[in-house]
Design a protein around this motif. Structure first.
Motif, PDB file in Angstrom:
ATOM      1  N   HIS A 191      13.305  46.463  -2.355  1.00 58.96           N
ATOM      2  CA  HIS A 191      13.702  47.747  -1.761  1.00 58.96           C
ATOM      3  C   HIS A 191      13.345  47.702  -0.273  1.00 58.96           C
ATOM      4  CE1 HIS A 191      14.010  49.175  -5.943  1.00 58.96           C
ATOM      5  NE2 HIS A 191      12.875  48.503  -6.125  1.00 58.96           N
ATOM      6  N   TYR A 192      14.341  47.481   0.568  1.00 58.04           N
ATOM      7  CA  TYR A 192      14.070  47.347   2.000  1.00 58.04           C
ATOM      8  C   TYR A 192      15.350  47.590   2.808  1.00 58.04           C
ATOM      9  CZ  TYR A 192      15.938  42.625   1.128  1.00 58.04           C
ATOM     10  OH  TYR A 192      16.729  41.555   0.744  1.00 58.04           O
ATOM     11  N   VAL A 193      15.139  47.899   4.072  1.00 57.30           N
ATOM     12  CA  VAL A 193      16.254  47.976   5.005  1.00 57.30           C
ATOM     13  C   VAL A 193      16.172  46.774   5.937  1.00 57.30           C
ATOM     14  CG1 VAL A 193      16.399  50.489   4.894  1.00 57.30           C
ATOM     15  CG2 VAL A 193      14.992  49.411   6.677  1.00 57.30           C
ATOM     16  N   VAL A 194      17.333  46.353   6.424  1.00 56.05           N
ATOM     17  CA  VAL A 194      17.410  45.219   7.344  1.00 56.05           C
ATOM     18  C   VAL A 194      17.815  45.747   8.714  1.00 56.05           C
ATOM     19  CG1 VAL A 194      18.483  42.992   7.830  1.00 56.05           C
ATOM     20  CG2 VAL A 194      18.084  43.698   5.450  1.00 56.05           C
ATOM     21  N   LEU A 195      17.079  45.351   9.744  1.00 54.64           N
ATOM     22  CA  LEU A 195      17.377  45.785  11.111  1.00 54.64           C
ATOM     23  C   LEU A 195      18.298  44.789  11.807  1.00 54.64           C
ATOM     24  CD1 LEU A 195      13.833  46.964  12.274  1.00 54.64           C
ATOM     25  CD2 LEU A 195      15.587  48.244  11.037  1.00 54.64           C
ATOM     26  N   ASN A 196      18.845  45.200  12.938  1.00 52.30           N
ATOM     27  CA  ASN A 196      19.732  44.321  13.695  1.00 52.30           C
ATOM     28  C   ASN A 196      19.001  43.102  14.239  1.00 52.30           C
ATOM     29  OD1 ASN A 196      18.291  46.067  15.359  1.00 52.30           O
ATOM     30  ND2 ASN A 196      19.872  46.146  16.936  1.00 52.30           N
ATOM     31  N   THR A 197      17.682  43.115  14.226  1.00 51.08           N
ATOM     32  CA  THR A 197      16.887  41.953  14.633  1.00 51.08           C
ATOM     33  C   THR A 197      16.673  40.979  13.482  1.00 51.08           C
ATOM     34  OG1 THR A 197      14.837  43.121  14.073  1.00 51.08           O
ATOM     35  CG2 THR A 197      15.648  43.322  16.347  1.00 51.08           C
ATOM     36  N   GLY A 198      17.072  41.376  12.275  1.00 50.14           N
ATOM     37  CA  GLY A 198      16.815  40.573  11.095  1.00 50.14           C
ATOM     38  C   GLY A 198      15.546  40.981  10.353  1.00 50.14           C
ATOM     39  N   GLU A 199      14.738  41.819  10.976  1.00 47.32           N
ATOM     40  CA  GLU A 199      13.494  42.269  10.346  1.00 47.32           C
ATOM     41  C   GLU A 199      13.791  43.104   9.106  1.00 47.32           C
ATOM     42  OE1 GLU A 199       9.623  45.148  11.324  1.00 47.32           O
ATOM     43  OE2 GLU A 199      11.114  44.725  12.889  1.00 47.32           O
ATOM     44  N   GLN A 200      12.962  42.926   8.091  1.00 49.35           N
ATOM     45  CA  GLN A 200      13.061  43.717   6.875  1.00 49.35           C
ATOM     46  C   GLN A 200      11.914  44.722   6.828  1.00 49.35           C
ATOM     47  OE1 GLN A 200      13.161  41.134   3.462  1.00 49.35           O
ATOM     48  NE2 GLN A 200      15.056  40.112   4.084  1.00 49.35           N
ATOM     49  N   VAL A 201      12.233  45.963   6.502  1.00 48.75           N
ATOM     50  CA  VAL A 201      11.220  47.012   6.392  1.00 48.75           C
ATOM     51  C   VAL A 201      11.244  47.517   4.950  1.00 48.75           C
ATOM     52  CG1 VAL A 201      10.391  49.235   7.242  1.00 48.75           C
ATOM     53  CG2 VAL A 201      11.563  47.657   8.813  1.00 48.75           C
ATOM     54  N   GLN A 202      10.165  47.281   4.232  1.00 48.56           N
ATOM     55  CA  GLN A 202      10.080  47.685   2.832  1.00 48.56           C
ATOM     56  C   GLN A 202       9.961  49.205   2.725  1.00 48.56           C
ATOM     57  OE1 GLN A 202      10.254  45.166   0.502  1.00 48.56           O
ATOM     58  NE2 GLN A 202      10.360  43.718   2.221  1.00 48.56           N
ATOM     59  N   PHE A 203      10.504  49.751   1.634  1.00 44.85           N
ATOM     60  CA  PHE A 203      10.356  51.186   1.414  1.00 44.85           C
ATOM     61  C   PHE A 203      10.072  51.497  -0.050  1.00 44.85           C
ATOM     62  CE2 PHE A 203      14.989  50.652   0.829  1.00 44.85           C
ATOM     63  CZ  PHE A 203      15.198  51.340  -0.367  1.00 44.85           C
ATOM     64  N   SER A 204       9.299  52.561  -0.230  1.00 42.97           N
ATOM     65  CA  SER A 204       9.145  53.167  -1.549  1.00 42.97           C
ATOM     66  C   SER A 204      10.114  54.336  -1.670  1.00 42.97           C
ATOM     67  CB  SER A 204       7.703  53.646  -1.746  1.00 42.97           C
ATOM     68  OG  SER A 204       7.586  54.390  -2.943  1.00 42.97           O
ATOM     69  N   ILE A 205      10.238  55.082  -0.562  1.00 45.29           N
ATOM     70  CA  ILE A 205      11.203  56.175  -0.433  1.00 45.29           C
ATOM     71  C   ILE A 205      11.998  55.928   0.835  1.00 45.29           C
ATOM     72  CG2 ILE A 205      11.508  58.651  -0.027  1.00 45.29           C
ATOM     73  CD1 ILE A 205      10.536  58.223  -2.799  1.00 45.29           C
ATOM     74  N   LEU A 206      13.314  56.147   0.761  1.00 44.76           N
ATOM     75  CA  LEU A 206      14.170  55.992   1.934  1.00 44.76           C
ATOM     76  C   LEU A 206      14.922  57.295   2.171  1.00 44.76           C
ATOM     77  CD1 LEU A 206      15.479  54.197   4.136  1.00 44.76           C
ATOM     78  CD2 LEU A 206      17.185  53.526   2.423  1.00 44.76           C
ATOM     79  N   ILE A 207      14.906  57.772   3.412  1.00 50.66           N
ATOM     80  CA  ILE A 207      15.580  59.017   3.792  1.00 50.66           C
ATOM     81  C   ILE A 207      16.585  58.694   4.889  1.00 50.66           C
ATOM     82  CG2 ILE A 207      15.256  61.327   4.744  1.00 50.66           C
ATOM     83  CD1 ILE A 207      12.183  60.681   3.619  1.00 50.66           C
ATOM     84  N   LEU A 208      17.836  59.032   4.642  1.00 51.17           N
ATOM     85  CA  LEU A 208      18.916  58.710   5.566  1.00 51.17           C
ATOM     86  C   LEU A 208      19.388  59.957   6.300  1.00 51.17           C
ATOM     87  CD1 LEU A 208      21.025  56.452   3.148  1.00 51.17           C
ATOM     88  CD2 LEU A 208      19.272  55.719   4.786  1.00 51.17           C
ATOM     89  N   SER A 209      19.293  59.915   7.618  1.00 50.16           N
ATOM     90  CA  SER A 209      19.811  60.994   8.459  1.00 50.16           C
ATOM     91  C   SER A 209      20.453  60.376   9.699  1.00 50.16           C
ATOM     92  CB  SER A 209      18.682  61.953   8.856  1.00 50.16           C
ATOM     93  OG  SER A 209      19.194  63.078   9.535  1.00 50.16           O
ATOM     94  N   PRO A 210      21.514  59.571   9.489  1.00 43.66           N
ATOM     95  CA  PRO A 210      22.058  58.749  10.577  1.00 43.66           C
ATOM     96  C   PRO A 210      23.020  59.456  11.520  1.00 43.66           C
ATOM     97  CG  PRO A 210      23.249  58.285   8.560  1.00 43.66           C
ATOM     98  CD  PRO A 210      22.164  59.278   8.203  1.00 43.66           C
ATOM     99  N   GLY A 211      23.434  60.692  11.180  1.00 43.47           N
ATOM    100  CA  GLY A 211      24.305  61.430  12.072  1.00 43.47           C
ATOM    101  C   GLY A 211      25.724  60.915  12.097  1.00 43.47           C
ATOM    102  N   SER A 212      26.385  61.109  13.241  1.00 39.73           N
ATOM    103  CA  SER A 212      27.809  60.810  13.382  1.00 39.73           C
ATOM    104  C   SER A 212      28.055  59.760  14.450  1.00 39.73           C
ATOM    105  CB  SER A 212      28.572  62.094  13.755  1.00 39.73           C
ATOM    106  OG  SER A 212      28.426  63.090  12.764  1.00 39.73           O
ATOM    107  N   VAL A 213      29.241  59.194  14.418  1.00 45.32           N
ATOM    108  CA  VAL A 213      29.709  58.297  15.478  1.00 45.32           C
ATOM    109  C   VAL A 213      30.546  59.133  16.441  1.00 45.32           C
ATOM    110  CG1 VAL A 213      31.113  56.287  16.030  1.00 45.32           C
ATOM    111  CG2 VAL A 213      29.750  56.313  13.925  1.00 45.32           C
ATOM    112  N   TRP A 214      30.126  59.147  17.694  1.00 43.85           N
ATOM    113  CA  TRP A 214      30.793  59.990  18.683  1.00 43.85           C
ATOM    114  C   TRP A 214      31.703  59.162  19.569  1.00 43.85           C
ATOM    115  CZ3 TRP A 214      30.177  65.325  19.236  1.00 43.85           C
ATOM    116  CH2 TRP A 214      29.260  65.901  18.348  1.00 43.85           C
ATOM    117  N   GLU A 215      32.755  59.802  20.045  1.00 40.08           N
ATOM    118  CA  GLU A 215      33.669  59.156  20.982  1.00 40.08           C
ATOM    119  C   GLU A 215      33.949  60.112  22.136  1.00 40.08           C
ATOM    120  OE1 GLU A 215      37.697  60.336  18.445  1.00 40.08           O
ATOM    121  OE2 GLU A 215      36.977  58.278  18.437  1.00 40.08           O
ATOM    122  N   GLY A 216      34.621  59.614  23.149  1.00 37.11           N
ATOM    123  CA  GLY A 216      34.940  60.464  24.287  1.00 37.11           C
ATOM    124  C   GLY A 216      33.740  60.710  25.178  1.00 37.11           C
TER     125      GLY A 216
END
Length: 373
Positions: free
Chosen positions: A96-121
């Motif tokens: 149970h982990y997330v992978v970062l753009n650096t390749g690093e893995q961060v283990q989690f017991s609980i994961l909370i996602l609040s990533p928002g939106s992709v904006w343009e303009g």
């Protein structure tokens, strides 16, 4: 000794910070780490974005781009990681982990996602203060030089931007082109939408409603709508809002976790189906309501309670039952109009809206509520 568990929060906007604060005050720091992963080292107060690109008055960037200070986010059991999550693994065999753009893995017991939106303009802000100020400066210079400004999209961003441009006092011609027959959208009553239109027209903003701009290019000092209507223009601003939720990385959990438009499917407890230790909130969730910071403040207590339940610290899960619609729409720094879908539908004008939002774009209130002062 029991292993310390990681509570990982992805996204340092209103939702992520609200849950961060709620859990920080209730979890035993000897048993839990709270890790916030955000693509910026600062909080970006989105409601002020329109004013940020219109004016440098009051060094606004120093007010709306709020540092996530080490004294709060990198102390004791709390950690801030500035980076981007590219994938999630939630498997009893693989881990149970997330992978970062650096390749690093961060283990989690609980994961909370609040990533928002992709904006343009004009609100497609970068991840550094330098990038955001550079973009804002470019737009400010463009607004100062332009004579005929056409805003394509008459939602909250387009209408608020028109008010900010009128505040510049340069006597520019400002036109809003909007696909619907009234400004904004059908989440709000016609009587209020008509009032917003009247307020803008009173400031000299021209409205072209029920029209589309398929090719946003200026030719011979004009642009053309789908029906071949010509509008004078030397600057076009596309304000159609976000292009969608910022959930590409969530696809790694399987296609069944997202809707066709990329929103995260959640149960009323704001848990992902089949992933009871993963929660989501904010603009990225699949919930039939307008995407607003005010809604997120109703999501956060549900997520906080239910995380604590999963950790054995609450007696029961609670459900998110939705929120009534509301909108506070600025018209420059001293005007605007607000709508609250309670009772018969309450409408408030310039004084109320200016006191609540227009004067400082809710910066002070937001900093206080998120404990960023």
């Amino acid at each position: 000794m029991a292993k310390i568990q990681n509570i990982v929060i992805v996204g340092g906007g209103n939702g992520g910070l609200s849950v961060f604060n709620g859990l920080s005050s209730q979890l035993d720091p000897t048993r839990y780490n709270i890790i916030l992963i955000n693509n910026r080292s600062f909080f970006n107060h989105r409601p002020a974005g329109v004013r940020l690109i219109a004016t440098a008055e009051g060094n606004i960037e120093d007010t709306v781009l709020v540092p996530l200070k080490d004294s709060k986010f990198n102390t004791g059991n709390k950690k801030l990681i500035v980076g981007e999550v590219t994938s999630i693994v939630d498997d009893n065999t693989k881990g149970h982990y997330v992978v970062l753009n650096t390749g690093e893995q961060v283990q989690f017991s609980i994961l909370i996602l609040s990533p928002g939106s992709v904006w343009e303009g004009p609100l497609a802000f970068g991840n550094t203060k330098y990038e955001i100020v550079e973009l804002a400066t470019t737009w400010r210079n463009s607004f100062q030089k332009a004579r005929d400004i056409v805003i394509v999209g008459g939602g909250s961003i387009g209408t608020e931007l028109a008010g900010e441009i009128k505040d510049l006092g340069k006597d520019q011609n400002v036109t809003i082109v909007h696909a619907q027959s009234l400004l904004l959208n059908n989440a709000y009553p016609d009587r209020w939408r008509k009032r917003v239109a009247r307020d803008l027209e009173a400031r000299g903003v021209k409205l072209v409603l029920g029209e589309y701009v398929d090719e946003p290019e200026v030719k011979d000092g004009q642009i053309s709508t789908r029906t071949k209507k010509s509008i004078n223009a030397d600057l076009i601003v596309m304000t159609r809002g976000p292009s969608g939720p910022n959930t590409k990385f969530v696809e790694s959990l399987g296609s069944e976790v997202l809707t066709a438009k990329g929103y995260i499917k959640v149960s009323p407890t704001l848990q992902l189906p089949r992933h009871e230790r993963i929660f989501a909130l904010g603009d990225a969730i699949d919930w039939n309501e307008q995407k607003q910071a005010a809604k997120i403040q109703k999501h956060a207590p549900v997520v906080t309670n239910n995380v604590l339940f999963v950790l054995g610290q609450k007696k029961s899960l609670v459900e998110y039952k939705g929120s009534f619609e509301l909108i506070v729409l600025t018209n420059g720094k001293s005007g605007g109009s607000s709508y609250f879908a309670v009772l018969w539908g309450l409408i408030f004008g310039n004084w109320f809206t200016a006191m609540l939002k227009s004067k400082d774009v809710i910066i002070g209130m937001t900093k206080k509520s998120l404990d960023l002062e």
